[in-house]
Design an enzyme around this catalytic site. Structure first.
Site, short mmCIF file in Angstrom:
data_model
loop_
_atom_site.label_atom_id
_atom_site.label_comp_id
_atom_site.label_asym_id
_atom_site.label_seq_id
_atom_site.Cartn_x
_atom_site.Cartn_y
_atom_site.Cartn_z
N GLY A 246 0.84 -1.20 0.00
CA GLY A 246 0.00 0.00 0.00
C GLY A 246 0.87 1.24 0.00
CB VAL A 250 -1.12 2.98 5.11
CG1 VAL A 250 -1.75 1.88 5.94
CG2 VAL A 250 -2.15 4.05 4.80
CD GLU A 268 6.22 -4.13 -3.30
OE1 GLU A 268 6.28 -3.12 -4.01
OE2 GLU A 268 7.16 -4.89 -3.04
CB CYS A 302 3.84 -0.43 -6.79
SG CYS A 302 4.20 -2.15 -7.02
C1 UN1 Z 1 2.30 -3.88 -7.89
O1 UN1 Z 1 2.09 -2.98 -8.68
O2 UN1 Z 1 1.92 -3.80 -6.69
O3 UN1 Z 1 6.14 -6.07 -11.95
C2 UN1 Z 1 2.93 -5.17 -8.26
C3 UN1 Z 1 4.93 -5.88 -12.06
C4 UN1 Z 1 3.98 -6.91 -11.51
C5 UN1 Z 1 3.71 -6.67 -10.08
C6 UN1 Z 1 3.31 -5.28 -9.71
N1 UN1 Z 1 4.57 -8.20 -11.70
O4 UN1 Z 1 4.48 -4.89 -12.60
#
Ligand code: UN1
Length: 510
Positions: A246, A250, A268, A302
């Site tokens: 997240g 947070v 993460e 992310c």
């Molecule tokens: C995420 O965005 O939380 O490498 C994970 C990637 C995916 C995982 C993303 N295998 O874009």
């Protein structure tokens, strides 16, 4: 329109075990739910899909007692046998990959190939974890004392908590749960509050496998819920490891809460990922990569590329091609075949995008294409490219949408400095053919991120590597490589098989 579950096109929801109204807590092997009722919404039209009764704190407590109890049984089953259960989960997923992928697309809003890809990521994790279940090896270390042997034994932690986000509503569960399970831990999962149907459908699948094998359902415990359940997990001393995905804000709170009770966290958190294009790069390769990295999942990964660093000699060429490509991007229903850009996940994300654009303009950013939200019942926005100074404060933040900042540089050193100048440190990529550039980029003075790529996008990582990043991204590493070690505790065992008592460091005691 809310889907009619009886209609043929929505039959897949029934086949995933979903109903117009669902209980959102799977504890002690039964479905229950005494918390608030929430409605799952389709981001493409903001119409309801189905209702879910979330877990109450009482549901949480009762389920956790069973989950902690089940851990004692599960950890005594040999690891390869646990692997066999995960193999069966993988097989069950294979039969439902299309349905689940469709649900991801419907409830989260990413386009169908990405929804199916997300489910494939869990299947890959299952396969990986099955192999791993025969490789949870410890080392044997030479002892300095005669007739002594030193070795490491890896033991399960007990219960592993997994809190996941809306953008990868099931793959991130897979990264954590597959490993946690083969390592001998039971799993407690809280999915995102806005993707409860995926949480339930995924749990149904796992629950069926456990039941078929006469194992307690409490091995896999699930809560649909919000901050209250998240906080309960963070405070719960029965959960020695909490994996959290997240925001940095947070995540920091979760880490402090868990650390206060001497628990461990796997974080993460946010990314602010750059792609650097050098003067010798394959421009076509770079443009295609940037398009996938910046527009894929509507910029809500992310790993999304948010900053594009272009060498001054190829700046205009790349930009022209990219703007052209952006203009061809078809925005629309994520379940339709031609669509490349689906909606943002919620109306609030759309408002956040609009506010972001206002800030960008006020900080001197020049919109090259896009820059507006789209009038419709869904949360659609235009894919956007912005020319801006690397020093504009907004560039240091993670704006969760399809907004790409373009920046110009002259030297590799300068590009690496810009890459490393943000608080986050998840993913990064460089496009070049020169070995000396590649090795500088991956070396000690290169990218400071956890993921350091060459000639591929910042997103779309394979599960075989350890996934995660540094700085405000939180430092966690999940999925492949040696990430499994975090889901176990290391026992260093020194065994004296002689009849003397030689002491280490040559100490003579009495
Ligand atoms: C995420 O965005 O939380 O490498 C994970 C990637 C995916 C995982 C993303 N295998 O874009």
């Amino acid at each position: 329109m809310a889907p009619n579950f009886a209609k043929k096109e929505y039959q897949f929801l029934r086949e995933l075990g979903l109903a117009p109204r669902n209980q959102g807590c799977y504890g002690s092997g039964v479905w229950r739910g005494h918390g608030p009722t929430v409605t799952s919404i389709n981001p493409a039209n903001n119409q309801p899909i189905a209702e879910v009764v979330e877990a109450s704190i009482e549901d949480y407590e009762e389920s956790m007692v069973a989950c902690a109890e089940a851990a004692k049984l599960w950890m005594q089953i040999p690891a390869p046998k646990r692997g066999e259960i995960v193999r069966q989960i993988g097989d069950a997923l294979r039969t439902k990959v299309q349905h689940l992928g469709r649900l991801v697309s419907l409830e989260m809003g990413k386009i169908l190939p990405e929804g199916i890809g997300e489910v494939q990521e869990i299947i890959d994790m299952c396969d990986y974890a099955v192999g791993l279940s025969r490789q949870l090896n410890g080392s044997i270390i030479p002892s300095e004392r005669p007739n002594h042997m030193m070795m490491e034994v890896w033991n399960p932690l007990g219960v592993v908590g997994v809190i996941t986000a809306f953008n990868f509503p099931c793959a991130v569960l897979g990264w954590n749960a597959c490993i946690a399970l083969v390592c001998g831990n039971t799993v407690v999962w809280k999915g995102a509050p806005t993707t409860p149907l995926i949480t339930i459908a995924m749990t149904n699948l796992v629950a069926e496998v456990l039941e078929k094998n006469n194992l307690p359902g409490a091995i896999f415990t699930t809560f649909c819920g919000g901050a209250e359940i998240g906080q309960a997990i963070a405070h719960d001393t029965r959960i020695p490891l909490v994996s959290f995905t997240g925001s940095s804000k947070v995540g920091q709170f979760v880490q402090q809460t868990v650390n206060r009770r001497f628990g461990k966290c796997l974080l993460e958190l946010s990314g602010n990922n750059a792609i650097i294009v050098m003067d010798d790069a394959d421009i076509q390769l770079a443009v295609r990569s940037v398009l996938f990295a910046a527009v894929g999942t509507a910029g809500q990964r992310c790993t999304t590329c948010r900053r594009l660093l272009l060498h001054e000699t190829i700046y205009q060429t790349v930009l022209d091609q990219l703007v052209e490509a952006y203009k061809q991007v078809k925005v629309g229903d994520p379940l339709e075949k031609a669509t490349l850009l689906g909606p943002l996940h919620t109306p609030a994300s759309k408002v956040n995008f609009e506010k972001g654009i206002d800030i960008i303009k006020s900080q001197g950013g020049k919109i090259l294409t896009g820059g507006s939200s789209i009038e419709s019942e869904g949360n659609f926005v235009q894919p956007t490219i912005v020319e801006i100074s690397p020093d504009a404060p907004i560039v240091k933040e993670e704006l969760f949408g399809p907004v790409l900042y373009v920046l110009k540089f002259q030297t590799l050193k300068e590009a690496i400095e810009i890459n490393n100048s943000v608080p986050q440190g998840l993913s990064s990529s460089i496009f070049t053919r020169r070995p000396e550039v590649i090795f500088r980029w991956i070396g000690p003075l290169g990218s400071d991120c956890g993921i350091v790529n060459v000639n591929i996008p910042t997103n779309g990582a394979e599960i075989g590597g350890a996934f995660g990043g540094e700085k405000a991204t939180g430092g966690g590493r999940e999925a492949g490589s040696d990430s499994w070690k975090q889901y176990m505790r290391r026992s260093t065992c020194t065994i004296n098989y002689g009849s003397e008592l030689p002491l280490a460091q040559g100490i003579n005691f009495g």
